[in-house]
Motif scaffolding. Structure first.
Motif, PDB file in Angstrom:
ATOM      1  N   GLU A  14      28.439  48.149  48.731  1.00 53.29           N
ATOM      2  CA  GLU A  14      28.100  49.012  47.595  1.00 53.29           C
ATOM      3  C   GLU A  14      29.122  48.859  46.471  1.00 53.29           C
ATOM      4  O   GLU A  14      28.764  48.760  45.298  1.00 53.29           O
ATOM      5  CB  GLU A  14      28.038  50.469  48.041  1.00 53.29           C
ATOM      6  CG  GLU A  14      26.917  50.773  49.010  1.00 53.29           C
ATOM      7  CD  GLU A  14      27.038  52.166  49.619  1.00 53.29           C
ATOM      8  OE1 GLU A  14      27.845  52.981  49.119  1.00 53.29           O
ATOM      9  OE2 GLU A  14      26.338  52.433  50.609  1.00 53.29           O
ATOM     10  N   LEU A  15      30.393  48.851  46.825  1.00 57.05           N
ATOM     11  CA  LEU A  15      31.452  48.771  45.814  1.00 57.05           C
ATOM     12  C   LEU A  15      31.501  47.406  45.135  1.00 57.05           C
ATOM     13  O   LEU A  15      31.758  47.315  43.938  1.00 57.05           O
ATOM     14  CB  LEU A  15      32.806  49.098  46.446  1.00 57.05           C
ATOM     15  CG  LEU A  15      32.964  50.542  46.927  1.00 57.05           C
ATOM     16  CD1 LEU A  15      34.237  50.693  47.746  1.00 57.05           C
ATOM     17  CD2 LEU A  15      32.964  51.514  45.753  1.00 57.05           C
ATOM     18  N   LEU A  38      40.276  39.494  45.897  1.00 55.93           N
ATOM     19  CA  LEU A  38      39.096  40.357  45.952  1.00 55.93           C
ATOM     20  C   LEU A  38      39.317  41.660  45.190  1.00 55.93           C
ATOM     21  O   LEU A  38      38.414  42.148  44.504  1.00 55.93           O
ATOM     22  CB  LEU A  38      38.709  40.656  47.406  1.00 55.93           C
ATOM     23  CG  LEU A  38      38.146  39.480  48.190  1.00 55.93           C
ATOM     24  CD1 LEU A  38      37.927  39.871  49.650  1.00 55.93           C
ATOM     25  CD2 LEU A  38      36.858  38.960  47.566  1.00 55.93           C
ATOM     26  N   PHE A  39      40.526  42.229  45.283  1.00 51.97           N
ATOM     27  CA  PHE A  39      40.820  43.447  44.525  1.00 51.97           C
ATOM     28  C   PHE A  39      40.799  43.178  43.024  1.00 51.97           C
ATOM     29  O   PHE A  39      40.452  44.056  42.242  1.00 51.97           O
ATOM     30  CB  PHE A  39      42.172  44.041  44.933  1.00 51.97           C
ATOM     31  CG  PHE A  39      42.138  44.774  46.248  1.00 51.97           C
ATOM     32  CD1 PHE A  39      41.051  45.529  46.643  1.00 51.97           C
ATOM     33  CD2 PHE A  39      43.222  44.719  47.101  1.00 51.97           C
ATOM     34  CE1 PHE A  39      41.025  46.214  47.855  1.00 51.97           C
ATOM     35  CE2 PHE A  39      43.226  45.392  48.313  1.00 51.97           C
ATOM     36  CZ  PHE A  39      42.117  46.142  48.690  1.00 51.97           C
ATOM     37  N   GLN A  44      36.688  47.980  42.285  1.00 49.33           N
ATOM     38  CA  GLN A  44      36.158  49.152  42.973  1.00 49.33           C
ATOM     39  C   GLN A  44      36.550  49.147  44.457  1.00 49.33           C
ATOM     40  O   GLN A  44      36.601  50.194  45.096  1.00 49.33           O
ATOM     41  CB  GLN A  44      34.627  49.210  42.867  1.00 49.33           C
ATOM     42  CG  GLN A  44      34.094  49.083  41.458  1.00 49.33           C
ATOM     43  CD  GLN A  44      33.863  47.622  41.032  1.00 49.33           C
ATOM     44  OE1 GLN A  44      34.669  46.739  41.298  1.00 49.33           O
ATOM     45  NE2 GLN A  44      32.770  47.374  40.345  1.00 49.33           N
ATOM     46  N   LEU A  45      36.830  47.975  45.010  1.00 49.36           N
ATOM     47  CA  LEU A  45      37.222  47.891  46.425  1.00 49.36           C
ATOM     48  C   LEU A  45      38.538  48.595  46.712  1.00 49.36           C
ATOM     49  O   LEU A  45      38.845  48.902  47.864  1.00 49.36           O
ATOM     50  CB  LEU A  45      37.321  46.427  46.872  1.00 49.36           C
ATOM     51  CG  LEU A  45      36.011  45.668  47.027  1.00 49.36           C
ATOM     52  CD1 LEU A  45      36.287  44.206  47.361  1.00 49.36           C
ATOM     53  CD2 LEU A  45      35.136  46.299  48.090  1.00 49.36           C
TER      54      LEU A  45
END
Length: 84
Positions: A14-15, A38-39, A44-45
Motif C-alpha cells: 500500500e505504501l 527503497l526509503f 512512505q515506507l
C-alpha cells in the motif's frame, strides 16, 4: 551493476503503491544498501522502519542482519501481520 527483484506485501505494498519493482544496485551492495534506496524511492515506507522483515530468496533475515546481494536475487518486504 546488479538487479534484484523487490516484492512488497500487505502494508508495504500500500505504501509503495506497487506489489513489485526491480532495483539496480552497484556490485557488492547489501540488503542495508537496498533498504536505504527503497526509503529514498518510496519515502512512505518510513512508516514501517524497524517494524518489518526482509526475506532474501525465500529465507527470512533478522531485522539487523545484513546480506550481500547477487544479480537475480528476490527480496521481499514483509510488514507485521495482524489478525486473529
Amino acid at each position: 551493476m546488479l538487479e534484484v527483484r523487490v516484492l512488497f506485501f500487505a502494508r508495504s505494498r500500500e505504501l509503495a503503491g506497487t506489489n513489485e519493482t526491480t532495483v539496480s544496485l552497484e556490485d557488492g551492495s547489501s540488503t542495508k544498501t537496498l533498504l536505504l534506496l527503497l526509503f529514498q524511492q518510496y519515502p512512505q515506507l518510513e512508516e514501517l522502519r524497524g517494524n518489518f522483515v526482509f526475506s532474501l530468496n525465500h529465507e527470512y533475515l533478522g531485522t539487523d542482519e545484513e546480506q550481500q546481494l547477487k544479480a537475480g536475487d528476490e527480496v521481499a518486504v514483509i510488514p507485521p501481520i495482524s489478525g486473529g
